[in-house]
Design a protein around this motif. Sequence first.
Motif, PDB file in Angstrom:
ATOM      1  N   TYR A 209       7.477 -12.849   1.962  1.00 38.13           N
ATOM      2  CA  TYR A 209       6.858 -12.909   0.637  1.00 38.13           C
ATOM      3  C   TYR A 209       5.664 -11.961   0.559  1.00 38.13           C
ATOM      4  N   LEU A 210       4.813 -11.990   1.585  1.00 34.31           N
ATOM      5  CA  LEU A 210       3.629 -11.122   1.594  1.00 34.31           C
ATOM      6  C   LEU A 210       4.030  -9.642   1.621  1.00 34.31           C
ATOM      7  N   GLN A 211       5.043  -9.317   2.422  1.00 38.55           N
ATOM      8  CA  GLN A 211       5.518  -7.935   2.482  1.00 38.55           C
ATOM      9  C   GLN A 211       6.059  -7.487   1.127  1.00 38.55           C
ATOM     10  N   ASN A 212       6.872  -8.312   0.499  1.00 42.99           N
ATOM     11  CA  ASN A 212       7.459  -7.954  -0.788  1.00 42.99           C
ATOM     12  C   ASN A 212       6.386  -7.807  -1.863  1.00 42.99           C
ATOM     13  N   LYS A 213       5.410  -8.684  -1.863  1.00 43.43           N
ATOM     14  CA  LYS A 213       4.314  -8.605  -2.827  1.00 43.43           C
ATOM     15  C   LYS A 213       3.547  -7.299  -2.627  1.00 43.43           C
ATOM     16  N   TYR A 214       3.264  -6.953  -1.379  1.00 43.58           N
ATOM     17  CA  TYR A 214       2.551  -5.710  -1.080  1.00 43.58           C
ATOM     18  C   TYR A 214       3.367  -4.495  -1.549  1.00 43.58           C
ATOM     19  N   LYS A 215       4.678  -4.470  -1.242  1.00 45.34           N
ATOM     20  CA  LYS A 215       5.534  -3.357  -1.661  1.00 45.34           C
ATOM     21  C   LYS A 215       5.570  -3.239  -3.185  1.00 45.34           C
ATOM     22  N   LYS A 216       5.639  -4.376  -3.883  1.00 43.31           N
ATOM     23  CA  LYS A 216       5.684  -4.364  -5.344  1.00 43.31           C
ATOM     24  C   LYS A 216       4.398  -3.778  -5.915  1.00 43.31           C
ATOM     25  N   ILE A 217       3.253  -4.140  -5.345  1.00 38.17           N
ATOM     26  CA  ILE A 217       1.981  -3.597  -5.824  1.00 38.17           C
ATOM     27  C   ILE A 217       1.910  -2.093  -5.560  1.00 38.17           C
ATOM     28  N   ILE A 218       2.366  -1.667  -4.385  1.00 42.22           N
ATOM     29  CA  ILE A 218       2.380  -0.228  -4.063  1.00 42.22           C
ATOM     30  C   ILE A 218       3.259   0.508  -5.069  1.00 42.22           C
ATOM     31  N   ASP A 219       4.468  -0.003  -5.312  1.00 44.06           N
ATOM     32  CA  ASP A 219       5.378   0.650  -6.255  1.00 44.06           C
ATOM     33  C   ASP A 219       4.799   0.682  -7.659  1.00 44.06           C
ATOM     34  N   ASP A 220       4.218  -0.432  -8.105  1.00 44.92           N
ATOM     35  CA  ASP A 220       3.625  -0.473  -9.443  1.00 44.92           C
ATOM     36  C   ASP A 220       2.461   0.500  -9.569  1.00 44.92           C
ATOM     37  N   ASN A 221       1.654   0.613  -8.535  1.00 48.21           N
ATOM     38  CA  ASN A 221       0.510   1.521  -8.579  1.00 48.21           C
ATOM     39  C   ASN A 221       0.944   2.988  -8.514  1.00 48.21           C
ATOM     40  N   ASN A 222       2.115   3.270  -7.950  1.00 48.40           N
ATOM     41  CA  ASN A 222       2.623   4.640  -7.878  1.00 48.40           C
ATOM     42  C   ASN A 222       3.357   5.054  -9.147  1.00 48.40           C
ATOM     43  N   THR A 223       3.631   4.121 -10.029  1.00 53.50           N
ATOM     44  CA  THR A 223       4.322   4.428 -11.270  1.00 53.50           C
ATOM     45  C   THR A 223       3.298   4.875 -12.308  1.00 53.50           C
ATOM     46  N   SER A 224       3.600   5.987 -12.956  1.00 49.74           N
ATOM     47  CA  SER A 224       2.640   6.485 -13.947  1.00 49.74           C
ATOM     48  C   SER A 224       2.671   5.597 -15.186  1.00 49.74           C
ATOM     49  N   GLY A 225       1.536   5.502 -15.836  1.00 54.24           N
ATOM     50  CA  GLY A 225       1.445   4.703 -17.047  1.00 54.24           C
ATOM     51  C   GLY A 225       1.029   3.271 -16.791  1.00 54.24           C
ATOM     52  N   ASN A 226       1.080   2.840 -15.572  1.00 54.41           N
ATOM     53  CA  ASN A 226       0.663   1.476 -15.238  1.00 54.41           C
ATOM     54  C   ASN A 226      -0.791   1.482 -14.776  1.00 54.41           C
ATOM     55  N   GLY A 227      -1.494   0.432 -15.115  1.00 50.10           N
ATOM     56  CA  GLY A 227      -2.853   0.276 -14.600  1.00 50.10           C
ATOM     57  C   GLY A 227      -2.795  -0.150 -13.141  1.00 50.10           C
ATOM     58  N   ARG A 228      -3.886   0.066 -12.431  1.00 47.99           N
ATOM     59  CA  ARG A 228      -3.933  -0.318 -11.014  1.00 47.99           C
ATOM     60  C   ARG A 228      -3.877  -1.819 -10.891  1.00 47.99           C
ATOM     61  N   LYS A 229      -3.043  -2.299  -9.981  1.00 46.89           N
ATOM     62  CA  LYS A 229      -2.971  -3.725  -9.696  1.00 46.89           C
ATOM     63  C   LYS A 229      -3.722  -3.994  -8.398  1.00 46.89           C
ATOM     64  N   THR A 230      -4.321  -5.144  -8.327  1.00 48.30           N
ATOM     65  CA  THR A 230      -5.028  -5.540  -7.111  1.00 48.30           C
ATOM     66  C   THR A 230      -4.495  -6.890  -6.655  1.00 48.30           C
ATOM     67  N   TRP A 231      -4.916  -7.275  -5.459  1.00 43.02           N
ATOM     68  CA  TRP A 231      -4.441  -8.515  -4.850  1.00 43.02           C
ATOM     69  C   TRP A 231      -5.468  -8.913  -3.798  1.00 43.02           C
ATOM     70  N   ASP A 232      -5.685 -10.184  -3.623  1.00 43.67           N
ATOM     71  CA  ASP A 232      -6.696 -10.653  -2.666  1.00 43.67           C
ATOM     72  C   ASP A 232      -6.433 -10.151  -1.250  1.00 43.67           C
ATOM     73  N   PHE A 233      -5.165 -10.055  -0.872  1.00 45.43           N
ATOM     74  CA  PHE A 233      -4.810  -9.695   0.503  1.00 45.43           C
ATOM     75  C   PHE A 233      -4.376  -8.237   0.634  1.00 45.43           C
ATOM     76  N   TYR A 234      -4.650  -7.426  -0.389  1.00 37.83           N
ATOM     77  CA  TYR A 234      -4.177  -6.041  -0.372  1.00 37.83           C
ATOM     78  C   TYR A 234      -4.737  -5.267   0.820  1.00 37.83           C
ATOM     79  N   ASP A 235      -6.039  -5.355   1.063  1.00 38.45           N
ATOM     80  CA  ASP A 235      -6.649  -4.585   2.152  1.00 38.45           C
ATOM     81  C   ASP A 235      -6.086  -4.991   3.507  1.00 38.45           C
ATOM     82  N   GLU A 236      -5.910  -6.293   3.715  1.00 38.40           N
ATOM     83  CA  GLU A 236      -5.370  -6.766   4.990  1.00 38.40           C
ATOM     84  C   GLU A 236      -3.926  -6.298   5.187  1.00 38.40           C
ATOM     85  N   MET A 237      -3.124  -6.415   4.117  1.00 38.68           N
ATOM     86  CA  MET A 237      -1.724  -5.994   4.223  1.00 38.68           C
ATOM     87  C   MET A 237      -1.627  -4.473   4.361  1.00 38.68           C
TER      88      MET A 237
END
Length: 163
Positions: free
Chosen positions: A16-44
Amino acid sequence: MGFDFTDKQVKNRWHYLQNKYKKIIDDNNTSGNGRKTWDFYDEMDGLLGDKPNIKPTCILETNISDEEDDKLDDSINSVDGKDEKEPEKEDKSSRKRKYTTSVDKVDNLFKQFWEEKRKTDEEKEKKRETRELEKEEKKEKRHQEKQELLKAFIGILNKNKDN
């Protein structure tokens, strides 16, 4: 450690943590989307950030312009041994000491968990094998006792038959 979790629960949480991290990375790499953050982003990011399935070392693209194609051809032609430079080796003395971070602690906890799991599984397997051996020994002992009783019974029958 204070908490009792099954290996399946830990595995599911990790996925679950891996998939959440990958989803945030993909969303942040897509143009037109605002940056997403997550409490555990730095650790992951510390654990998974440089993994090839998260950040590929090479991306192939089929739609390139003629200028880019010419540059690519030039770079391939220059690798015939004449223009190629040998990569410099990193000086070991210039490396900085790595301090333990929360990411390292989580990683160590996972390693400890899986090591303990492996050990308990090995102990369970040894106990199971011991029980199986004891079961076989008891079975063999019962068989021998039965054989002795049958031989004694046949001996008694033979004596009675002769009388």
